[in-house]
Design a protein around this motif. Sequence first.
Motif, PDB file in Angstrom:
ATOM      1  N   TRP A 146      38.872  53.146  29.697  1.00  0.00           N
ATOM      2  CA  TRP A 146      38.845  53.857  30.980  1.00  0.00           C
ATOM      3  C   TRP A 146      39.351  55.293  30.790  1.00  0.00           C
ATOM      4  CZ3 TRP A 146      36.825  52.497  35.558  1.00  0.00           C
ATOM      5  CH2 TRP A 146      37.160  53.250  36.673  1.00  0.00           C
ATOM      6  N   LYS A 147      40.432  55.423  30.042  1.00  0.00           N
ATOM      7  CA  LYS A 147      40.991  56.764  29.803  1.00  0.00           C
ATOM      8  C   LYS A 147      40.023  57.620  29.005  1.00  0.00           C
ATOM      9  CE  LYS A 147      45.815  55.341  30.013  1.00  0.00           C
ATOM     10  NZ  LYS A 147      47.035  55.078  29.239  1.00  0.00           N
ATOM     11  N   ARG A 148      39.371  57.040  27.980  1.00  0.00           N
ATOM     12  CA  ARG A 148      38.402  57.814  27.200  1.00  0.00           C
ATOM     13  C   ARG A 148      37.203  58.207  28.044  1.00  0.00           C
ATOM     14  NH1 ARG A 148      36.541  54.300  23.063  1.00  0.00           N
ATOM     15  NH2 ARG A 148      38.239  52.856  23.389  1.00  0.00           N
ATOM     16  N   ALA A 149      36.761  57.327  28.925  1.00  0.00           N
ATOM     17  CA  ALA A 149      35.596  57.613  29.756  1.00  0.00           C
ATOM     18  C   ALA A 149      35.882  58.711  30.766  1.00  0.00           C
ATOM     19  CB  ALA A 149      35.141  56.347  30.479  1.00  0.00           C
ATOM     20  N   HIS A 150      37.125  58.801  31.250  1.00  0.00           N
ATOM     21  CA  HIS A 150      37.477  59.779  32.275  1.00  0.00           C
ATOM     22  C   HIS A 150      38.414  60.857  31.731  1.00  0.00           C
ATOM     23  CE1 HIS A 150      35.525  57.496  35.416  1.00  0.00           C
ATOM     24  NE2 HIS A 150      36.087  56.398  34.931  1.00  0.00           N
ATOM     25  N   ALA A 151      38.368  61.105  30.430  1.00  0.00           N
ATOM     26  CA  ALA A 151      39.276  62.080  29.814  1.00  0.00           C
ATOM     27  C   ALA A 151      38.985  63.495  30.291  1.00  0.00           C
ATOM     28  CB  ALA A 151      39.181  62.008  28.291  1.00  0.00           C
ATOM     29  N   ASN A 152      37.741  63.831  30.529  1.00  0.00           N
ATOM     30  CA  ASN A 152      37.373  65.200  30.919  1.00  0.00           C
ATOM     31  C   ASN A 152      37.431  65.425  32.422  1.00  0.00           C
ATOM     32  OD1 ASN A 152      36.918  65.747  28.223  1.00  0.00           O
ATOM     33  ND2 ASN A 152      34.745  65.263  28.338  1.00  0.00           N
ATOM     34  N   ALA A 153      37.662  64.397  33.183  1.00  0.00           N
ATOM     35  CA  ALA A 153      37.693  64.532  34.644  1.00  0.00           C
ATOM     36  C   ALA A 153      39.004  65.165  35.082  1.00  0.00           C
ATOM     37  CB  ALA A 153      37.536  63.164  35.300  1.00  0.00           C
ATOM     38  N   ASP A 154      38.916  66.050  36.096  1.00  0.00           N
ATOM     39  CA  ASP A 154      40.119  66.690  36.624  1.00  0.00           C
ATOM     40  C   ASP A 154      41.011  65.691  37.349  1.00  0.00           C
ATOM     41  OD1 ASP A 154      39.294  69.109  35.632  1.00  0.00           O
ATOM     42  OD2 ASP A 154      38.264  69.685  37.493  1.00  0.00           O
ATOM     43  N   ASN A 155      40.402  64.854  38.149  1.00  0.00           N
ATOM     44  CA  ASN A 155      41.146  63.875  38.932  1.00  0.00           C
ATOM     45  C   ASN A 155      40.529  62.494  38.680  1.00  0.00           C
ATOM     46  OD1 ASN A 155      42.828  62.667  40.729  1.00  0.00           O
ATOM     47  ND2 ASN A 155      41.903  63.552  42.560  1.00  0.00           N
ATOM     48  N   PRO A 156      40.901  61.815  37.580  1.00  0.00           N
ATOM     49  CA  PRO A 156      40.258  60.536  37.269  1.00  0.00           C
ATOM     50  C   PRO A 156      40.631  59.466  38.291  1.00  0.00           C
ATOM     51  CG  PRO A 156      42.092  60.918  35.793  1.00  0.00           C
ATOM     52  CD  PRO A 156      41.925  62.158  36.631  1.00  0.00           C
ATOM     53  N   PRO A 157      39.677  58.620  38.651  1.00  0.00           N
ATOM     54  CA  PRO A 157      39.983  57.543  39.599  1.00  0.00           C
ATOM     55  C   PRO A 157      40.900  56.515  38.939  1.00  0.00           C
ATOM     56  CG  PRO A 157      37.765  57.296  38.720  1.00  0.00           C
ATOM     57  CD  PRO A 157      38.299  58.602  38.207  1.00  0.00           C
ATOM     58  N   PRO A 158      41.687  55.822  39.723  1.00  0.00           N
ATOM     59  CA  PRO A 158      42.566  54.802  39.134  1.00  0.00           C
ATOM     60  C   PRO A 158      41.734  53.648  38.584  1.00  0.00           C
ATOM     61  CG  PRO A 158      42.658  54.717  41.516  1.00  0.00           C
ATOM     62  CD  PRO A 158      41.834  55.920  41.165  1.00  0.00           C
ATOM     63  N   MET A 159      42.219  53.023  37.560  1.00  0.00           N
ATOM     64  CA  MET A 159      41.505  51.898  36.955  1.00  0.00           C
ATOM     65  C   MET A 159      41.563  50.703  37.896  1.00  0.00           C
ATOM     66  SD  MET A 159      42.121  50.131  33.326  1.00  0.00           S
ATOM     67  CE  MET A 159      41.479  48.525  33.029  1.00  0.00           C
ATOM     68  N   PRO A 160      40.403  50.097  38.178  1.00  0.00           N
ATOM     69  CA  PRO A 160      40.413  48.935  39.074  1.00  0.00           C
ATOM     70  C   PRO A 160      41.070  47.739  38.398  1.00  0.00           C
ATOM     71  CG  PRO A 160      38.217  49.281  38.180  1.00  0.00           C
ATOM     72  CD  PRO A 160      39.061  50.435  37.714  1.00  0.00           C
ATOM     73  N   GLU A 161      41.883  47.035  39.130  1.00  0.00           N
ATOM     74  CA  GLU A 161      42.559  45.844  38.622  1.00  0.00           C
ATOM     75  C   GLU A 161      41.740  44.619  38.995  1.00  0.00           C
ATOM     76  OE1 GLU A 161      45.413  45.181  36.854  1.00  0.00           O
ATOM     77  OE2 GLU A 161      45.395  47.328  36.440  1.00  0.00           O
ATOM     78  N   GLU A 162      41.617  43.713  38.063  1.00  0.00           N
ATOM     79  CA  GLU A 162      40.936  42.456  38.344  1.00  0.00           C
ATOM     80  C   GLU A 162      41.937  41.506  38.984  1.00  0.00           C
ATOM     81  OE1 GLU A 162      39.203  40.852  34.834  1.00  0.00           O
ATOM     82  OE2 GLU A 162      38.173  42.718  34.353  1.00  0.00           O
ATOM     83  N   PRO A 163      41.657  41.068  40.201  1.00  0.00           N
ATOM     84  CA  PRO A 163      42.607  40.164  40.857  1.00  0.00           C
ATOM     85  C   PRO A 163      42.614  38.799  40.162  1.00  0.00           C
ATOM     86  CG  PRO A 163      40.623  40.377  42.171  1.00  0.00           C
ATOM     87  CD  PRO A 163      40.495  41.348  41.028  1.00  0.00           C
ATOM     88  N   TYR A 164      43.778  38.205  40.066  1.00  0.00           N
ATOM     89  CA  TYR A 164      43.918  36.888  39.453  1.00  0.00           C
ATOM     90  C   TYR A 164      43.528  35.824  40.465  1.00  0.00           C
ATOM     91  CZ  TYR A 164      46.006  32.730  37.474  1.00  0.00           C
ATOM     92  OH  TYR A 164      46.217  31.459  37.010  1.00  0.00           O
ATOM     93  N   ASP A 165      42.643  34.942  40.062  1.00  0.00           N
ATOM     94  CA  ASP A 165      42.194  33.855  40.921  1.00  0.00           C
ATOM     95  C   ASP A 165      42.693  32.542  40.327  1.00  0.00           C
ATOM     96  OD1 ASP A 165      40.981  32.289  42.775  1.00  0.00           O
ATOM     97  OD2 ASP A 165      38.933  32.923  42.318  1.00  0.00           O
ATOM     98  N   PRO A 166      43.685  31.900  40.944  1.00  0.00           N
ATOM     99  CA  PRO A 166      44.269  30.695  40.351  1.00  0.00           C
ATOM    100  C   PRO A 166      43.387  29.455  40.493  1.00  0.00           C
ATOM    101  CG  PRO A 166      45.285  31.121  42.456  1.00  0.00           C
ATOM    102  CD  PRO A 166      44.358  32.281  42.173  1.00  0.00           C
ATOM    103  N   ARG A 167      42.281  29.552  41.217  1.00  0.00           N
ATOM    104  CA  ARG A 167      41.432  28.376  41.425  1.00  0.00           C
ATOM    105  C   ARG A 167      40.702  28.002  40.140  1.00  0.00           C
ATOM    106  NH1 ARG A 167      37.479  30.131  45.755  1.00  0.00           N
ATOM    107  NH2 ARG A 167      37.542  31.962  44.459  1.00  0.00           N
ATOM    108  N   THR A 168      40.288  26.754  40.077  1.00  0.00           N
ATOM    109  CA  THR A 168      39.529  26.294  38.918  1.00  0.00           C
ATOM    110  C   THR A 168      38.106  26.827  39.001  1.00  0.00           C
ATOM    111  OG1 THR A 168      38.806  24.288  40.023  1.00  0.00           O
ATOM    112  CG2 THR A 168      40.882  24.174  38.775  1.00  0.00           C
ATOM    113  N   LEU A 169      37.411  26.792  37.871  1.00  0.00           N
ATOM    114  CA  LEU A 169      36.027  27.243  37.828  1.00  0.00           C
ATOM    115  C   LEU A 169      35.177  26.425  38.787  1.00  0.00           C
ATOM    116  CD1 LEU A 169      33.816  28.985  36.591  1.00  0.00           C
ATOM    117  CD2 LEU A 169      33.592  27.270  34.791  1.00  0.00           C
TER     118      LEU A 169
END
Length: 125
Positions: A39-62
């Motif tokens: 994510w940092k390498r992809a947005h290294a040249n951006a002035d204001n890089p967007p925050p990295m999206p967090e994957e929410p933890y889902d405790p349910r079974t598949l």
Amino acid sequence: MDPPHYTSEAPPASSINIKSSFVSQDALDQSRARREEEWKRAHANADNPPPMPEEPYDPRTLYERLKEQRDRKEADFEEATRLGNLVHRLDNEEANFLDEMVEERKKKERALEEEEKAALAQFRR
């Protein structure tokens, strides 16, 4: 030709390549660090890089997650086909009545055309 030789012995454990379904916290941390680095390498040249999206933890079974998806798809399908079930189908008697109405309308239109032709012919004389 000799028949193939079958054995009841299991293959050595080193030849079996089974991945464990359990993921350690270290593996999760490593993958998270790798995603952050990408994510940092992809947005290294951006002035204001967007925050990295967090994957929410889902405790349910598949099974529970897949069941929820299947139930949601079934509900969407039922909603889409609900209007199709509300349409009233015509029986033979109703269809015959509508056919008679169409024939009467065609007769009236033919009579009107003939009347117009006759009036036009009389006007031309």
